[in-house]
Each structure stands twice: as structure tokens, then as C-alpha cells.
Design a protein around this motif. Structure first.
Motif, PDB file in Angstrom:
ATOM      1  N   SER A  66       6.267 -21.409  -9.626  1.00 53.17           N
ATOM      2  CA  SER A  66       5.493 -20.177  -9.483  1.00 53.17           C
ATOM      3  C   SER A  66       6.343 -19.083  -8.868  1.00 53.17           C
ATOM      4  CB  SER A  66       4.287 -20.414  -8.578  1.00 53.17           C
ATOM      5  OG  SER A  66       3.423 -21.356  -9.167  1.00 53.17           O
ATOM      6  N   ALA A  67       6.001 -17.858  -9.216  1.00 49.31           N
ATOM      7  CA  ALA A  67       6.616 -16.671  -8.629  1.00 49.31           C
ATOM      8  C   ALA A  67       5.488 -15.739  -8.199  1.00 49.31           C
ATOM      9  CB  ALA A  67       7.525 -15.991  -9.640  1.00 49.31           C
ATOM     10  N   PRO A  68       5.707 -14.925  -7.173  1.00 46.37           N
ATOM     11  CA  PRO A  68       4.647 -14.047  -6.671  1.00 46.37           C
ATOM     12  C   PRO A  68       4.005 -13.184  -7.757  1.00 46.37           C
ATOM     13  CG  PRO A  68       6.573 -13.934  -5.248  1.00 46.37           C
ATOM     14  CD  PRO A  68       6.964 -14.743  -6.454  1.00 46.37           C
ATOM     15  N   ALA A  69       2.721 -12.917  -7.582  1.00 51.34           N
ATOM     16  CA  ALA A  69       1.950 -12.159  -8.569  1.00 51.34           C
ATOM     17  C   ALA A  69       2.465 -10.738  -8.771  1.00 51.34           C
ATOM     18  CB  ALA A  69       0.473 -12.119  -8.163  1.00 51.34           C
ATOM     19  N   ASP A  70       3.152 -10.180  -7.761  1.00 45.27           N
ATOM     20  CA  ASP A  70       3.677  -8.820  -7.929  1.00 45.27           C
ATOM     21  C   ASP A  70       4.985  -8.806  -8.715  1.00 45.27           C
ATOM     22  OD1 ASP A  70       5.520  -9.793  -6.099  1.00 45.27           O
ATOM     23  OD2 ASP A  70       5.075  -8.306  -4.547  1.00 45.27           O
ATOM     24  N   GLY A  71       5.528  -9.985  -9.015  1.00 40.99           N
ATOM     25  CA  GLY A  71       6.755 -10.092  -9.809  1.00 40.99           C
ATOM     26  C   GLY A  71       7.998  -9.615  -9.078  1.00 40.99           C
ATOM     27  N   ALA A  72       7.909  -9.459  -7.768  1.00 36.03           N
ATOM     28  CA  ALA A  72       9.016  -8.898  -6.992  1.00 36.03           C
ATOM     29  C   ALA A  72      10.292  -9.720  -7.065  1.00 36.03           C
ATOM     30  CB  ALA A  72       8.598  -8.733  -5.527  1.00 36.03           C
ATOM     31  N   THR A  73      10.186 -11.009  -7.322  1.00 35.48           N
ATOM     32  CA  THR A  73      11.390 -11.856  -7.373  1.00 35.48           C
ATOM     33  C   THR A  73      11.894 -12.074  -8.795  1.00 35.48           C
ATOM     34  OG1 THR A  73      10.150 -13.934  -7.520  1.00 35.48           O
ATOM     35  CG2 THR A  73      10.636 -13.095  -5.303  1.00 35.48           C
ATOM     36  N   LEU A  74      11.211 -11.500  -9.767  1.00 37.11           N
ATOM     37  CA  LEU A  74      11.584 -11.704 -11.174  1.00 37.11           C
ATOM     38  C   LEU A  74      12.389 -10.523 -11.695  1.00 37.11           C
ATOM     39  CD1 LEU A  74       8.260 -13.200 -12.549  1.00 37.11           C
ATOM     40  CD2 LEU A  74      10.280 -14.406 -11.689  1.00 37.11           C
ATOM     41  N   ARG A  75      13.408 -10.827 -12.473  1.00 36.97           N
ATOM     42  CA  ARG A  75      14.254  -9.813 -13.081  1.00 36.97           C
ATOM     43  C   ARG A  75      14.390 -10.130 -14.565  1.00 36.97           C
ATOM     44  NH1 ARG A  75      13.259  -8.349  -8.775  1.00 36.97           N
ATOM     45  NH2 ARG A  75      14.603  -7.579  -7.117  1.00 36.97           N
ATOM     46  N   PRO A  76      14.517  -9.081 -15.399  1.00 36.28           N
ATOM     47  CA  PRO A  76      14.720  -9.335 -16.827  1.00 36.28           C
ATOM     48  C   PRO A  76      16.082  -9.958 -17.075  1.00 36.28           C
ATOM     49  CG  PRO A  76      14.994  -7.005 -16.345  1.00 36.28           C
ATOM     50  CD  PRO A  76      14.533  -7.657 -15.068  1.00 36.28           C
TER      51      PRO A  76
END
Length: 148
Positions: A66-76
Motif C-alpha cells: 500500500s501507498a498513502p492515499a494522497d500519492g505523496a510517495t508515488l512517482r511516475p
């Protein structure tokens, strides 16, 4: 999509950049910076069904995370350029003050997208490119049966 993490000006913070925030969609590839850049496919979005976070799974299968709902840790995942071609209808220009030339090009990416860009060459690089393209033209003439 530029992957830019640095500010445009030293006085600006990273949050003031011009790039749109990354909002992953179902099926997108993303890297999770909270997991040392681990690559995953988005398999569930926050707010859909019972998901309250993003759920990702390695592209070849494996355990989801899982990753936070705000997507703050996700990058394209940035696309890679495969080659460049000359931009049609535009001519190269030389800037005598900068002592460099600019050749308009189209960058072709592995996902099928294209970007307009410029190949910037110093005077030494212009001479090197001239020598290389001259050899290519000779090889082309020889292949057609002509004389150099």
C-alpha cells in the motif's frame, strides 16, 4: 512527466515547480520512494471499493503493498527516449554570441510518444558532426554505386 525534482530558481522550493502532480490511475506503473524506488503496477485506487490507499503489485506478480492515499510517495516511471529525428519544417541555427548551433529534433520515446527538442552543439561538436555526416554521405553514395 519530466521527473524534475529540483526547483526552477534557487529561491523556489520544489513544491513551486510547474509540473502537474502525479495522480496514478489504475494500471499505471509507479515507483514508490518510501520503498527505495520499488516499481509497481497500481491495482487499486483510494476510494474505490474498500481501498483507502493505493495498492501496488510488482509488474511480474508478487506481494502487493500500500501507498498513502494522497500519492505523496508515488512517482511516475519516466519514459525513455529511443532515438531522435530532425524536426520537419525547421532549420538549424547558429548563435555566434554563444558559439553554438541548435538543430530542432523530435525525440521518440519507447511508449510511442514524441517530444520536440533541440540538439545544442558547440563549435567543436559541430565540426565532429560535420565529419561524421560527411562519412555517412560518402557511404551512402558508395552504396548507390556513385563515386565519392
Amino acid at each position: 512527466m519530466t521527473g524534475r525534482r529540483s526547483p526552477h530558481l534557487p529561491s523556489q522550493g520544489v513544491e513551486l515547480g510547474t509540473a502537474a502532480p502525479f495522480v496514478p490511475r489504475l494500471g499505471d506503473l509507479a515507483t514508490d520512494i518510501s520503498r527505495e524506488g520499488r516499481l509497481g503496477v497500481v491495482v487499486a485506487l483510494p476510494g474505490e471499493g474498500s481501498a483507502t490507499t493505493y495498492h501496488l503489485r510488482p509488474p511480474g506478480g508478487g506481494a502487493a503493498w500500500s501507498a498513502p492515499a494522497d500519492g505523496a510517495t508515488l512517482r511516475p516511471v519516466p519514459v525513455k527516449a529511443t532515438h531522435a529525428t530532425l524536426l520537419p519544417g525547421r532549420d538549424a541555427v547558429y548563435d555566434p554570441r554563444a558559439r553554438q548551433g541548435s538543430v530542432p529534433v523530435v525525440l521518440h520515446c519507447d511508449d510511442g510518444s514524441t517530444l520536440d527538442g533541440a540538439l545544442i552543439l558547440t563549435s567543436a561538436e559541430l565540426e565532429r558532426l560535420y565529419a561524421q555526416t560527411s562519412r555517412l554521405l560518402v557511404a551512402h553514395e558508395n552504396a548507390l554505386g556513385g563515386t565519392p
